[in-house]
Design a protein around this motif. Structure first.
Motif, short mmCIF file in Angstrom:
data_model
loop_
_atom_site.label_atom_id
_atom_site.label_comp_id
_atom_site.label_asym_id
_atom_site.label_seq_id
_atom_site.Cartn_x
_atom_site.Cartn_y
_atom_site.Cartn_z
N SER A 1 -3.09 -76.94 41.06
CA SER A 1 -4.20 -76.10 40.60
C SER A 1 -5.52 -76.74 41.01
CB SER A 1 -4.13 -75.94 39.08
OG SER A 1 -5.17 -75.12 38.63
N ILE A 2 -6.37 -75.92 41.64
CA ILE A 2 -7.69 -76.38 42.07
C ILE A 2 -8.73 -75.44 41.49
CG2 ILE A 2 -9.22 -76.80 44.03
CD1 ILE A 2 -6.62 -77.14 45.72
N ARG A 3 -9.71 -76.03 40.78
CA ARG A 3 -10.85 -75.28 40.26
C ARG A 3 -12.09 -75.87 40.90
NH1 ARG A 3 -8.85 -76.72 34.61
NH2 ARG A 3 -6.86 -75.64 34.57
N ASN A 4 -12.72 -75.10 41.77
CA ASN A 4 -13.84 -75.62 42.55
C ASN A 4 -15.15 -74.95 42.18
OD1 ASN A 4 -15.11 -77.13 44.71
ND2 ASN A 4 -15.24 -75.15 45.75
N ALA A 5 -16.14 -75.75 41.83
CA ALA A 5 -17.52 -75.27 41.66
C ALA A 5 -18.45 -76.09 42.55
CB ALA A 5 -17.94 -75.37 40.20
N GLY A 6 -17.91 -77.08 43.23
CA GLY A 6 -18.69 -77.95 44.10
C GLY A 6 -18.47 -77.59 45.55
N THR A 7 -18.38 -78.61 46.41
CA THR A 7 -18.20 -78.41 47.84
C THR A 7 -16.88 -79.03 48.29
OG1 THR A 7 -20.58 -78.42 48.23
CG2 THR A 7 -19.17 -78.90 50.13
N ILE A 8 -16.10 -78.24 49.01
CA ILE A 8 -14.90 -78.73 49.68
C ILE A 8 -15.13 -78.46 51.16
CG2 ILE A 8 -12.41 -78.50 50.01
CD1 ILE A 8 -12.24 -77.54 47.09
N GLN A 9 -15.17 -79.53 51.95
CA GLN A 9 -15.46 -79.39 53.37
C GLN A 9 -14.26 -79.84 54.17
OE1 GLN A 9 -18.97 -81.41 54.78
NE2 GLN A 9 -19.30 -79.80 56.26
N GLY A 10 -13.52 -78.86 54.69
CA GLY A 10 -12.32 -79.15 55.46
C GLY A 10 -11.21 -78.20 55.09
N LEU A 11 -10.05 -78.43 55.66
CA LEU A 11 -8.89 -77.57 55.47
C LEU A 11 -8.21 -77.83 54.13
CD1 LEU A 11 -7.37 -78.01 59.04
CD2 LEU A 11 -8.82 -76.15 58.23
N ILE A 12 -7.67 -76.77 53.54
CA ILE A 12 -6.86 -76.87 52.33
C ILE A 12 -5.47 -76.41 52.70
CG2 ILE A 12 -6.50 -76.02 49.99
CD1 ILE A 12 -9.53 -75.59 49.81
N GLN A 13 -4.48 -77.31 52.54
CA GLN A 13 -3.10 -77.00 52.90
C GLN A 13 -2.21 -77.30 51.70
OE1 GLN A 13 -2.50 -79.40 56.44
NE2 GLN A 13 -3.41 -77.83 57.74
N LEU A 14 -1.95 -76.26 50.92
CA LEU A 14 -1.09 -76.42 49.75
C LEU A 14 0.35 -76.14 50.17
CD1 LEU A 14 -3.35 -74.68 47.10
CD2 LEU A 14 -3.17 -77.11 47.66
N GLY A 15 1.28 -76.82 49.55
CA GLY A 15 2.69 -76.66 49.91
C GLY A 15 3.33 -75.53 49.11
N GLY A 16 4.61 -75.70 48.81
CA GLY A 16 5.34 -74.71 48.02
C GLY A 16 4.87 -74.72 46.57
N GLY A 17 5.51 -73.94 45.77
CA GLY A 17 5.14 -73.89 44.35
C GLY A 17 4.14 -72.79 44.09
N ASN A 18 3.91 -72.51 42.83
CA ASN A 18 2.99 -71.46 42.40
C ASN A 18 1.60 -72.06 42.22
OD1 ASN A 18 5.23 -69.82 42.40
ND2 ASN A 18 5.58 -70.01 40.22
N ASP A 19 0.85 -72.11 43.30
CA ASP A 19 -0.45 -72.76 43.33
C ASP A 19 -1.56 -71.82 42.89
OD1 ASP A 19 0.76 -75.08 44.52
OD2 ASP A 19 0.76 -74.01 46.42
N VAL A 20 -2.64 -72.42 42.36
CA VAL A 20 -3.81 -71.66 41.93
C VAL A 20 -5.05 -72.29 42.56
CG1 VAL A 20 -5.24 -70.98 39.97
CG2 VAL A 20 -2.75 -71.04 39.72
N LEU A 21 -5.89 -71.46 43.16
CA LEU A 21 -7.16 -71.91 43.73
C LEU A 21 -8.25 -70.97 43.25
CD1 LEU A 21 -9.00 -73.59 45.57
CD2 LEU A 21 -8.25 -72.16 47.48
N VAL A 22 -9.18 -71.51 42.45
CA VAL A 22 -10.31 -70.74 41.95
C VAL A 22 -11.56 -71.43 42.45
CG1 VAL A 22 -11.54 -69.94 39.91
CG2 VAL A 22 -9.04 -70.04 39.88
N SER A 23 -12.43 -70.67 43.13
CA SER A 23 -13.68 -71.25 43.63
C SER A 23 -14.84 -70.43 43.12
CB SER A 23 -13.67 -71.28 45.17
OG SER A 23 -14.79 -71.98 45.64
N ASN A 24 -15.61 -71.03 42.22
CA ASN A 24 -16.82 -70.43 41.68
C ASN A 24 -17.98 -71.19 42.27
OD1 ASN A 24 -15.27 -68.80 39.93
ND2 ASN A 24 -15.10 -70.50 38.50
N SER A 25 -18.51 -70.68 43.35
CA SER A 25 -19.52 -71.45 44.07
C SER A 25 -20.87 -70.79 44.01
CB SER A 25 -19.08 -71.65 45.52
OG SER A 25 -18.80 -70.41 46.12
N GLY A 26 -21.88 -71.63 43.94
CA GLY A 26 -23.27 -71.18 44.01
C GLY A 26 -23.84 -71.51 45.37
N ALA A 27 -25.13 -71.46 45.47
CA ALA A 27 -25.80 -71.74 46.74
C ALA A 27 -25.48 -73.15 47.22
CB ALA A 27 -27.31 -71.58 46.58
N GLY A 28 -25.02 -73.25 48.46
CA GLY A 28 -24.76 -74.55 49.07
C GLY A 28 -23.42 -75.15 48.72
#
Length: 126
Positions: A81-108
């Motif tokens: 599970s990934i909850r992002n409100a900051g900066t992730i710079q690069g590739l995201i490669q999740l494997g098997g399983g029931n993954d969750v990715l939530v990105s609440n991003s503002g300017a920048g």
């Protein structure tokens, strides 16, 4: 490389890690605070943990690294599970399983990658 292997703990990163970071047990919540920097790959080697990247937090390519090809986050075969409100710079490669990715991003902030996240196999939520 710091390896966090004690299950069911909460870690708050307030420093710059100039290397990879690994969650090696289930039930870990890793909070990358507004002052936190992970200049390397964030690795889920066991499923069932959470990465929270706060507003101002950074995960990804180190200085001189190519954010177009750099792997910022690698998932496990379990439920990551990934909850992002900051900066992730690069590739995201999740494997098997029931993954969750939530990105609440503002300017920048947000996920900066040429490709969208690779959610892998499983019943994923984006």
């Amino acid at each position: 490389m710091p390896v966090y292997s004690q299950p069911n703990q909460r870690i708050e990163n307030v420093v710059t890690l100039n290397e990879n970071a690994e969650l090696a047990a289930s039930g870990i919540t890793f909070v990358n605070t507004e002052a936190g920097r992970v200049l390397g790959t964030f690795i889920f080697s066991a499923g069932g943990s959470v990465l929270e990247n706060a507003i101002g937090g950074y995960i990804g390519a180190p200085v001189g690294g190519d954010p177009l090809t750099f792997i910022a986050i690698t998932g496990s075969d379990g439920a990551d599970s990934i909850r992002n409100a900051g900066t992730i710079q690069g590739l995201i490669q999740l494997g098997g399983g029931n993954d969750v990715l939530v990105s609440n991003s503002g300017a920048g902030s947000g996920i900066h990658s040429v490709h969208g996240p690779d959610m892998g196999a499983g019943d994923d939520l984006l």
